[in-house]
Design an enzyme around this catalytic site. Structure first.
Site, PDB file in Angstrom:
ATOM      1  N   CYS A 237      70.548  74.866   9.474  1.00  0.00           N
ATOM      2  CA  CYS A 237      70.644  74.685  10.948  1.00  0.00           C
ATOM      3  C   CYS A 237      71.165  73.275  11.188  1.00  0.00           C
ATOM      4  CB  CYS A 237      69.281  74.886  11.612  1.00  0.00           C
ATOM      5  SG  CYS A 237      68.479  76.450  11.196  1.00  0.00           S
ATOM      6  N   ALA A 238      72.449  73.058  10.968  1.00  0.00           N
ATOM      7  CA  ALA A 238      72.979  71.708  10.752  1.00  0.00           C
ATOM      8  C   ALA A 238      73.243  70.890  12.010  1.00  0.00           C
ATOM      9  CB  ALA A 238      74.266  71.793   9.931  1.00  0.00           C
ATOM     10  N   GLY A 241      74.202  67.279  13.250  1.00  0.00           N
ATOM     11  CA  GLY A 241      74.915  66.806  12.080  1.00  0.00           C
ATOM     12  C   GLY A 241      74.402  65.553  11.400  1.00  0.00           C
ATOM     13  N   ASP A 261      75.600  76.552  11.271  1.00  0.00           N
ATOM     14  CA  ASP A 261      74.915  76.652  12.559  1.00  0.00           C
ATOM     15  C   ASP A 261      75.288  77.966  13.214  1.00  0.00           C
ATOM     16  OD1 ASP A 261      73.240  74.553  14.336  1.00  0.00           O
ATOM     17  OD2 ASP A 261      74.363  75.921  15.638  1.00  0.00           O
ATOM     18  N   CYS A 366      60.843  68.846  14.787  1.00  0.00           N
ATOM     19  CA  CYS A 366      60.508  67.637  15.553  1.00  0.00           C
ATOM     20  C   CYS A 366      59.479  68.007  16.612  1.00  0.00           C
ATOM     21  CB  CYS A 366      61.749  66.992  16.147  1.00  0.00           C
ATOM     22  SG  CYS A 366      62.814  68.105  17.082  1.00  0.00           S
TER      23      CYS A 366
END
Length: 616
Positions: A237-238, A241, A261, A366
């Site tokens: 899930c880049a 970036g 992604d 996060c």
């Protein structure tokens, strides 16, 4: 759900009338419950697809677009998010934010005054957490590993002259953090510190590619993965970036980085961010950017699970980023986390499936929320054991790559909740009682939660009886008030056994061309056609004029666009296409590759191809 904007304007008399409703009116028949169940299941499914995070925020906000917009606007204005957030984390069990209380056997031995003191201390800890969230996040950045040594020395000297030293817990002395007064808001154009020498230094060196702005705790997953010299790494899930760039900087020319992604627009943004970083061509030549649903990422047709390292930084509710994104707290509610949980489990487990035996995966979010953190880790380990037996995957303990950065152990017990409007189930004991909206806990488990109509309820949200054997204490949570950072969660998982075949094969999705929808807009199909191996005829023609060309397996073109030829990493065909040594375009990759390697040749107006000279 009653529209919250209208609910806020109802009188106390109406609320009392609602509480005095008869049991017959409150009860629903079995047939009436079926549509409700289907409705709740549909809401849980809203968190799927490219816009999973946006859809998850809509759960519980209304049935129609206009109703959801009105409710969210009122939700923000009334500060409901803050009320729910504080109530939720203050009453988590055990506390995710403050140090857990002593065991009940020790607690019973304490005097009355000692218990009061302990309670006040825990209250102070939680208030410290809330106070920290109210403070702007300092700007964190690092000097890129790819920068030449003489440039690094010059950058360090300039930063020292500006009164800034590397953070004390970074052994590489490349990571910095500004004073609290210099934050995202103050250094932007028009901000009071825009002309500050340090702000000017950051703008200049970010543009030149010498620096990378990245939250300190966001750096940890890549640091603890420690890509080796020849690692094949997948960032599932880049976007946006920052971690992909970290991987590119810390691996060597013999490694391969695949950045994926689900959203086509974010894939293009990811490519643009990498281009702006101005990394050396040797780094870019081993990068592949793909567009796939992470939970359905395709296997290698020849190698099967082939990644040494996998990074799964899943879409999450993001409450760990409250300090840098002021929009999160006013709209916060626990339903978002509940709605994302199943998708996170699917993506995390897919990461384990494509991982080599002996390989390591980093799962990160996060958010502070255990239903997106420990609950997901426990579920993907359970799924792995269902496929390959006990011990198939293990949560690894790991040394902190930033010694001195305070980290907290994962938990093995937590509570699950959603939110309701005032007047519903008033018997609940909660500190937010009397508010227009409040937390509703579901401590009796999954079945009871489904019975009372909890949206998005799935069994894996709750800790199971055997939860302690999953070693969740080896997970790590980083809290803002411990380190003056954002919040983050990281777990390392090592794969010990092959999983064997799946009941249903994961295949590459068919990408449709853009179509006009009923509303006159366009569908979310990618604007770019995928890259495919160069055809044999074109390659033979090129070889007659350029005898020193790389092998055909390293030259790709984009769909019908034959004006550009890309030089892709040497492992591309082996992993994604299979046996394609002749360069036959009939052997198409199951992966939807949108960017790979670098531009190698361009077609001139004459129809001839010209080599593109590398800049570095």
């Amino acid at each position: 759900m009653v529209n919250m904007a209208k609910k806020a304007e109802t009188t106390k008399k109406k609320k009392n009338d609602k509480r005095k409703a008869t049991a017959a009116a409150a009860a629903t028949s079995q047939t009436a419950q079926q549509p409700k169940k289907a409705k709740n299941d549909n809401k849980a499914a809203m968190a799927k697809g490219p816009n999973s995070l946006r859809n998850a925020h809509n759960v519980g906000m209304g049935e129609t677009v206009s109703e959801r917009k009105a409710n969210e606007l009122w939700f923000r204005k009334a500060n409901y998010g803050t009320v729910l957030f504080e109530s939720y984390y203050k009453n988590q069990s055990p506390s995710i934010i403050v140090a857990p209380p002593p065991p009940s056997s020790e607690l019973q031995k304490l005097s009355k005054n000692a218990k009061k003191s302990l309670k006040k201390n825990r209250q102070r800890q939680f208030q410290s957490f809330m106070d920290c969230l109210a403070q702007p996040l300092p700007v964190a950045f690092r000097i890129r590993h790819t920068v030449p040594q003489n440039v690094k020395a010059s950058l360090r000297a300039t930063l020292k002259s500006l009164g800034l030293s590397p953070v004390p817990y970074d052994p590489t002395h490349l990571i910095y953090q500004t004073p609290p007064s210099l934050n995202k808001a103050t250094i932007r154009k028009g901000g009071p510190s825009y002309s500050h020498p340090l702000a000017s230094f950051l703008r200049t060196n970010l543009t030149s590619g010498h620096l990378s702005r990245q939250e300190i705790v966001s750096m940890i997953p890549v640091l603890c993965l420690g890509p080796s010299l020849t690692s094949t790494c997948l960032d599932l899930c880049a976007s946006p970036g920052s971690k992909t760039l970290q991987l590119l900087e810390t691996s060597t020319p013999s490694g391969l980085i695949v950045a994926n992604d689900v959203h086509p627009g974010r894939v293009s943004s990811l490519e643009a961010a990498i281009s702006r970083a101005l990394l050396p061509s040797s780094n870019l030549e081993r990068l592949i950017i793909s567009n796939h649903d992470g939970s359905k990422f395709p296997d290698s047709p020849t190698l099967g699970p082939c990644y040494d390292k996998v990074l799964v930084d899943v879409p999450c509710s993001g409450d760990g980023t409250i300090r840098k994104d002021s929009s999160i707290l006013p709209r916060w509610n626990p339903n978002t986390s509940n709605a994302l949980h199943s998708l996170q489990c699917d993506i995390g487990f897919r990461g384990l499936e494509v991982l080599k035996v002996g390989g390591v995966m980093a799962y990160s979010t996060c958010t502070f929320n255990p239903v997106e953190d420990e609950a997901v880790v426990a579920e993907i380990v359970r799924r792995a054991e269902g496929r390959a037996g006990e011990g198939a995957v293990e949560v690894e303990g790991w040394e902190n790559p930033l010694p001195g950065l305070v980290k907290r152990e994962g938990v093995v017990d937590w509570r699950v909740a959603d939110f309701v409007e005032a007047g519903e189930e008033e018997e609940e004991e909660d500190e937010s009682k009397g508010e227009e909206v409040r937390i509703r806990w579901h401590d009796e488990g999954y079945l009871k939660a489904k019975e009372v109509g909890m949206e998005g309820a799935v069994e894996s949200l709750w800790p199971r009886e055997d939860i302690k054997r999953y070693n969740l204490d080896r997970c790590c949570r980083f809290l803002p008030h411990d380190n003056d950072t954002g919040g983050f969660f990281v777990a390392l998982l090592k794969k010990h056994k092959p999983f064997g075949p799946r009941k249903t094969q994961v295949v590459a999705e068919k990408k449709k061309k853009k179509k006009k929808n009923k509303g006159g807009g366009e569908s979310e199909a990618p604007e770019l056609q995928p890259l495919r191996p160069i055809d044999h005829k074109t390659y033979s023609s090129l070889c007659s004029k350029h005898p020193d060309l790389p092998p055909a397996s390293r030259l790709y073109q984009r769909g019908d666009d034959r004006d550009t030829i890309y030089l892709v990493p040497v492992q591309t065909n082996e992993i994604f296409v299979g046996d394609n040594s002749s360069g036959s375009e009939e052997k198409e990759s199951p992966l939807n590759i949108l960017f790979a390697g670098r531009v190698f040749m361009k077609k001139l107006e004459s129809g001839e191809y010209e080599l593109v000279v590398k800049n570095n």
